[in-house]
Design a protein around this motif. Structure first.
Motif, PDB file in Angstrom:
ATOM      1  N   UNK A  17       0.873  -1.170   0.000  1.00 48.07           N
ATOM      2  CA  UNK A  17       0.000   0.000   0.000  1.00 48.07           C
ATOM      3  C   UNK A  17       0.911   1.220   0.000  1.00 48.07           C
ATOM      4  N   UNK A  18       0.749   2.108  -0.987  1.00 47.79           N
ATOM      5  CA  UNK A  18       1.580   3.297  -1.093  1.00 47.79           C
ATOM      6  C   UNK A  18       0.709   4.530  -0.918  1.00 47.79           C
ATOM      7  N   UNK A  19       1.078   5.385   0.036  1.00 48.38           N
ATOM      8  CA  UNK A  19       0.352   6.623   0.265  1.00 48.38           C
ATOM      9  C   UNK A  19       0.718   7.601  -0.842  1.00 48.38           C
ATOM     10  N   UNK A  20      -0.264   8.005  -1.650  1.00 46.56           N
ATOM     11  CA  UNK A  20      -0.009   8.878  -2.788  1.00 46.56           C
ATOM     12  C   UNK A  20      -0.042  10.355  -2.415  1.00 46.56           C
ATOM     13  N   UNK A  21      -0.497  10.701  -1.231  1.00 46.95           N
ATOM     14  CA  UNK A  21      -0.523  12.102  -0.812  1.00 46.95           C
ATOM     15  C   UNK A  21       0.882  12.653  -0.633  1.00 46.95           C
ATOM     16  N   UNK A  22       1.828  11.796  -0.253  1.00 47.29           N
ATOM     17  CA  UNK A  22       3.195  12.233   0.047  1.00 47.29           C
ATOM     18  C   UNK A  22       4.120  12.213  -1.156  1.00 47.29           C
ATOM     19  N   UNK A  23       3.934  11.248  -2.049  1.00 48.14           N
ATOM     20  CA  UNK A  23       4.865  11.116  -3.166  1.00 48.14           C
ATOM     21  C   UNK A  23       4.187  10.397  -4.323  1.00 48.14           C
ATOM     22  N   UNK A  24       4.831  10.446  -5.468  1.00 49.94           N
ATOM     23  CA  UNK A  24       4.338   9.749  -6.645  1.00 49.94           C
ATOM     24  C   UNK A  24       4.708   8.278  -6.551  1.00 49.94           C
ATOM     25  N   UNK A  25       3.989   7.462  -7.284  1.00 49.41           N
ATOM     26  CA  UNK A  25       4.286   6.034  -7.363  1.00 49.41           C
ATOM     27  C   UNK A  25       4.867   5.755  -8.738  1.00 49.41           C
ATOM     28  N   UNK A  26       6.068   5.199  -8.781  1.00 44.54           N
ATOM     29  CA  UNK A  26       6.733   4.889 -10.041  1.00 44.54           C
ATOM     30  C   UNK A  26       6.976   3.396 -10.091  1.00 44.54           C
ATOM     31  N   UNK A  27       6.589   2.773 -11.196  1.00 46.74           N
ATOM     32  CA  UNK A  27       6.819   1.345 -11.386  1.00 46.74           C
ATOM     33  C   UNK A  27       7.473   1.129 -12.739  1.00 46.74           C
ATOM     34  N   UNK A  28       8.464   0.250 -12.764  1.00 50.09           N
ATOM     35  CA  UNK A  28       9.104  -0.164 -14.002  1.00 50.09           C
ATOM     36  C   UNK A  28       8.920  -1.673 -14.100  1.00 50.09           C
ATOM     37  N   UNK A  29       7.854  -2.111 -14.780  1.00 45.57           N
ATOM     38  CA  UNK A  29       7.567  -3.551 -14.814  1.00 45.57           C
ATOM     39  C   UNK A  29       8.585  -4.312 -15.651  1.00 45.57           C
ATOM     40  N   UNK A  30       8.865  -5.527 -15.231  1.00 46.26           N
ATOM     41  CA  UNK A  30       9.785  -6.386 -15.973  1.00 46.26           C
ATOM     42  C   UNK A  30       9.062  -7.160 -17.071  1.00 46.26           C
ATOM     43  N   UNK A  31       7.728  -7.190 -17.019  1.00 42.40           N
ATOM     44  CA  UNK A  31       6.920  -7.837 -18.054  1.00 42.40           C
ATOM     45  C   UNK A  31       5.783  -6.901 -18.430  1.00 42.40           C
TER      46      UNK A  31
END
Length: 133
Positions: A17-31
Motif C-alpha cells: 500500500x503506497x500513500x499517494x498524498x506524500x509522493x508519486x508512485x513509479x513502477x518499471x515492470x519487468x513484463x
C-alpha cells in the motif's frame, strides 16, 4: 479531495500500500502489464493500518496434489500451526514464517482423513477443517 483524505495505491502482486498524498508512485515492470486486478485505489479519512490484516483474513486449505496444507495471508509474530485428528489428538505442530504470505506444510507422512487445523498467534486463533486424501 479534502486534505484529510488519504489516497493509497494497493499493488496486489507486490502486496503493498503506497500513500499517494506524500509522493508519486513509479513502477518499471519487468513484463507487460495487462488486464485488471493488480492495482486498486483506496481512500480513507483515517490512516490505513496493519490492524486490518487480522488473522481472520487467512485462508487455510489442503493441497492434496502435493500433500501440503497451505496457510495463505499475512501472519503475526510467533504464529504456529497445530493439526489435530478428528478424535482431538495432536498430529503435528509447527511454527509458521511470518515473513511469507504463503506457508506450505508437508503432510505426506500423515494418513488420509479429516483433520482440524488451528493457526494461533498470541491471543488470536483461527480453526478450519481440512480433508487429506
Amino acid at each position: 479531495l479534502p486534505a484529510s483524505v488519504e489516497v493509497y495505491l494497493e499493488d496486489t502482486v507486490a502486496n503493498t500500500l503506497t500513500l499517494l498524498n506524500d509522493s508519486d508512485y513509479v513502477i518499471t515492470p519487468s513484463t507487460d502489464l495487462s488486464g485488471t486486478g493488480r492495482f486498486y485505489l483506496r481512500y480513507s479519512d483515517d490512516a490505513l493500518s496493519t490492524i486490518e490484516n487480522s488473522i481472520d483474513k487467512l485462508d487455510i486449505f489442503a493441497l492434496n496434489s502435493s500433500d501440503q496444507i497451505v496457510v495463505s495471508g499475512q501472519l503475526f509474530e510467533n504464529t504456529k500451526l497445530e493439526l489435530y485428528d478428528i478424535q482431538g489428538r495432536k498430529v503435528l505442530s509447527t511454527r509458521l514464517d511470518e515473513s511469507l504470505l504463503q506457508n506450505r506444510i508437508d503432510v505426506s507422512g500423515i494418513n488420509a482423513g479429516v483433520y482440524i487445523v488451528t493457526v494461533q498467534s498470541n491471543n488470536q486463533e483461527k480453526t478450519k477443517k481440512v480433508i487429506l486424501d
